[in-house]
Design a protein around this motif. Structure first.
Motif, PDB file in Angstrom:
ATOM      1  N   THR A 117     -14.864 -24.942  16.680  1.00 57.28           N
ATOM      2  CA  THR A 117     -14.710 -26.069  17.602  1.00 57.28           C
ATOM      3  C   THR A 117     -14.382 -25.575  19.004  1.00 57.28           C
ATOM      4  O   THR A 117     -14.968 -26.031  19.993  1.00 57.28           O
ATOM      5  CB  THR A 117     -13.611 -27.019  17.094  1.00 57.28           C
ATOM      6  OG1 THR A 117     -13.930 -27.433  15.769  1.00 57.28           O
ATOM      7  CG2 THR A 117     -13.493 -28.232  17.987  1.00 57.28           C
ATOM      8  N   TYR A 118     -13.454 -24.644  19.101  1.00 60.52           N
ATOM      9  CA  TYR A 118     -13.084 -24.098  20.409  1.00 60.52           C
ATOM     10  C   TYR A 118     -14.271 -23.388  21.055  1.00 60.52           C
ATOM     11  O   TYR A 118     -14.512 -23.534  22.254  1.00 60.52           O
ATOM     12  CB  TYR A 118     -11.903 -23.139  20.280  1.00 60.52           C
ATOM     13  CG  TYR A 118     -11.476 -22.565  21.607  1.00 60.52           C
ATOM     14  CD1 TYR A 118     -10.692 -23.305  22.469  1.00 60.52           C
ATOM     15  CD2 TYR A 118     -11.893 -21.300  21.996  1.00 60.52           C
ATOM     16  CE1 TYR A 118     -10.326 -22.788  23.707  1.00 60.52           C
ATOM     17  CE2 TYR A 118     -11.532 -20.781  23.223  1.00 60.52           C
ATOM     18  CZ  TYR A 118     -10.737 -21.528  24.066  1.00 60.52           C
ATOM     19  OH  TYR A 118     -10.389 -21.025  25.284  1.00 60.52           O
ATOM     20  N   ARG A 119     -15.025 -22.641  20.250  1.00 58.75           N
ATOM     21  CA  ARG A 119     -16.178 -21.921  20.766  1.00 58.75           C
ATOM     22  C   ARG A 119     -17.212 -22.893  21.350  1.00 58.75           C
ATOM     23  O   ARG A 119     -17.755 -22.656  22.421  1.00 58.75           O
ATOM     24  CB  ARG A 119     -16.797 -21.085  19.654  1.00 58.75           C
ATOM     25  CG  ARG A 119     -17.922 -20.197  20.084  1.00 58.75           C
ATOM     26  CD  ARG A 119     -18.420 -19.282  18.968  1.00 58.75           C
ATOM     27  NE  ARG A 119     -18.821 -20.005  17.769  1.00 58.75           N
ATOM     28  CZ  ARG A 119     -18.241 -19.874  16.583  1.00 58.75           C
ATOM     29  NH1 ARG A 119     -17.233 -19.049  16.415  1.00 58.75           N
ATOM     30  NH2 ARG A 119     -18.678 -20.556  15.545  1.00 58.75           N
ATOM     31  N   HIS A 120     -17.445 -24.011  20.670  1.00 54.37           N
ATOM     32  CA  HIS A 120     -18.399 -25.002  21.162  1.00 54.37           C
ATOM     33  C   HIS A 120     -17.893 -25.675  22.436  1.00 54.37           C
ATOM     34  O   HIS A 120     -18.671 -25.894  23.376  1.00 54.37           O
ATOM     35  CB  HIS A 120     -18.692 -26.042  20.090  1.00 54.37           C
ATOM     36  CG  HIS A 120     -19.548 -25.516  18.991  1.00 54.37           C
ATOM     37  ND1 HIS A 120     -19.792 -26.216  17.840  1.00 54.37           N
ATOM     38  CD2 HIS A 120     -20.219 -24.360  18.859  1.00 54.37           C
ATOM     39  CE1 HIS A 120     -20.572 -25.516  17.047  1.00 54.37           C
ATOM     40  NE2 HIS A 120     -20.844 -24.373  17.652  1.00 54.37           N
ATOM     41  N   LEU A 121     -16.614 -26.014  22.482  1.00 53.17           N
ATOM     42  CA  LEU A 121     -16.051 -26.618  23.686  1.00 53.17           C
ATOM     43  C   LEU A 121     -16.079 -25.644  24.858  1.00 53.17           C
ATOM     44  O   LEU A 121     -16.367 -26.027  25.998  1.00 53.17           O
ATOM     45  CB  LEU A 121     -14.618 -27.086  23.427  1.00 53.17           C
ATOM     46  CG  LEU A 121     -14.483 -28.321  22.547  1.00 53.17           C
ATOM     47  CD1 LEU A 121     -13.016 -28.558  22.210  1.00 53.17           C
ATOM     48  CD2 LEU A 121     -15.079 -29.524  23.217  1.00 53.17           C
ATOM     49  N   MET A 129      -8.272 -11.133  22.992  1.00 52.42           N
ATOM     50  CA  MET A 129      -8.620 -12.277  23.794  1.00 52.42           C
ATOM     51  C   MET A 129      -9.840 -12.993  23.217  1.00 52.42           C
ATOM     52  O   MET A 129      -9.925 -14.212  23.277  1.00 52.42           O
ATOM     53  CB  MET A 129      -8.902 -11.826  25.222  1.00 52.42           C
ATOM     54  CG  MET A 129      -9.196 -12.960  26.147  1.00 52.42           C
ATOM     55  SD  MET A 129      -9.292 -12.356  27.817  1.00 52.42           S
ATOM     56  CE  MET A 129     -10.468 -13.476  28.460  1.00 52.42           C
ATOM     57  N   LEU A 130     -10.766 -12.264  22.666  1.00 56.67           N
ATOM     58  CA  LEU A 130     -11.958 -12.884  22.097  1.00 56.67           C
ATOM     59  C   LEU A 130     -11.728 -13.453  20.708  1.00 56.67           C
ATOM     60  O   LEU A 130     -12.604 -14.110  20.153  1.00 56.67           O
ATOM     61  CB  LEU A 130     -13.103 -11.872  22.065  1.00 56.67           C
ATOM     62  CG  LEU A 130     -13.585 -11.399  23.439  1.00 56.67           C
ATOM     63  CD1 LEU A 130     -14.676 -10.352  23.281  1.00 56.67           C
ATOM     64  CD2 LEU A 130     -14.075 -12.562  24.274  1.00 56.67           C
ATOM     65  N   SER A 131     -10.549 -13.242  20.176  1.00 58.48           N
ATOM     66  CA  SER A 131     -10.269 -13.755  18.835  1.00 58.48           C
ATOM     67  C   SER A 131     -10.229 -15.277  18.794  1.00 58.48           C
ATOM     68  O   SER A 131     -10.460 -15.876  17.743  1.00 58.48           O
ATOM     69  CB  SER A 131      -8.949 -13.181  18.318  1.00 58.48           C
ATOM     70  OG  SER A 131      -7.875 -13.613  19.138  1.00 58.48           O
ATOM     71  N   VAL A 132      -9.964 -15.922  19.929  1.00 57.69           N
ATOM     72  CA  VAL A 132      -9.947 -17.390  19.948  1.00 57.69           C
ATOM     73  C   VAL A 132     -11.344 -17.964  19.739  1.00 57.69           C
ATOM     74  O   VAL A 132     -11.489 -19.117  19.341  1.00 57.69           O
ATOM     75  CB  VAL A 132      -9.350 -17.939  21.262  1.00 57.69           C
ATOM     76  CG1 VAL A 132      -7.914 -17.535  21.406  1.00 57.69           C
ATOM     77  CG2 VAL A 132     -10.164 -17.514  22.455  1.00 57.69           C
ATOM     78  N   LEU A 133     -12.381 -17.161  19.984  1.00 57.63           N
ATOM     79  CA  LEU A 133     -13.745 -17.647  19.798  1.00 57.63           C
ATOM     80  C   LEU A 133     -14.166 -17.697  18.327  1.00 57.63           C
ATOM     81  O   LEU A 133     -15.267 -18.129  18.015  1.00 57.63           O
ATOM     82  CB  LEU A 133     -14.723 -16.780  20.595  1.00 57.63           C
ATOM     83  CG  LEU A 133     -14.553 -16.857  22.108  1.00 57.63           C
ATOM     84  CD1 LEU A 133     -15.514 -15.897  22.791  1.00 57.63           C
ATOM     85  CD2 LEU A 133     -14.756 -18.264  22.614  1.00 57.63           C
ATOM     86  N   THR A 134     -13.288 -17.264  17.435  1.00 54.53           N
ATOM     87  CA  THR A 134     -13.601 -17.373  16.015  1.00 54.53           C
ATOM     88  C   THR A 134     -13.475 -18.810  15.535  1.00 54.53           C
ATOM     89  O   THR A 134     -14.074 -19.176  14.529  1.00 54.53           O
ATOM     90  CB  THR A 134     -12.680 -16.472  15.178  1.00 54.53           C
ATOM     91  OG1 THR A 134     -11.322 -16.847  15.419  1.00 54.53           O
ATOM     92  CG2 THR A 134     -12.887 -15.009  15.530  1.00 54.53           C
TER      93      THR A 134
END
Length: 74
Positions: free
Chosen positions: A9-13, A1-6
């Motif tokens: 751009t997604y992490r900043h949004l 689930m935390l892999s999307v934070l890699t």
């Protein structure tokens, strides 16, 4: 689930959304405290009116946003 934070751009949004959500929550708490401080006996009525106005504003803005024409980018 935390892999999307890699994805940077997604992490900043995601972080911006979390900060905005915390700010909205703090504003609601501050509004409640202000209502209590301003009208101690009628704080419930003042807070209810203020939150109703806030919801009407949200609905008006969302409705306006939905009815605006959007430019299609191909």
């Amino acid at each position: 689930m935390l892999s999307v934070l890699t994805n940077r751009t997604y992490r900043h949004l995601f972080a911006a959304q979390v900060i905005a959500l915390v700010g909205t929550g703090l504003a609601t708490v501050a509004l409640g405290l202000l209502a209590y401080e301003t009208a101690e006996g009628d704080a419930g009525a003042v807070l209810g009116t203020a939150l109703a106005i806030k919801m009407v504003a949200y609905i008006a803005v969302s409705y306006t946003h939905l009815t605006l024409p959007t430019k299609r980018i191909v």
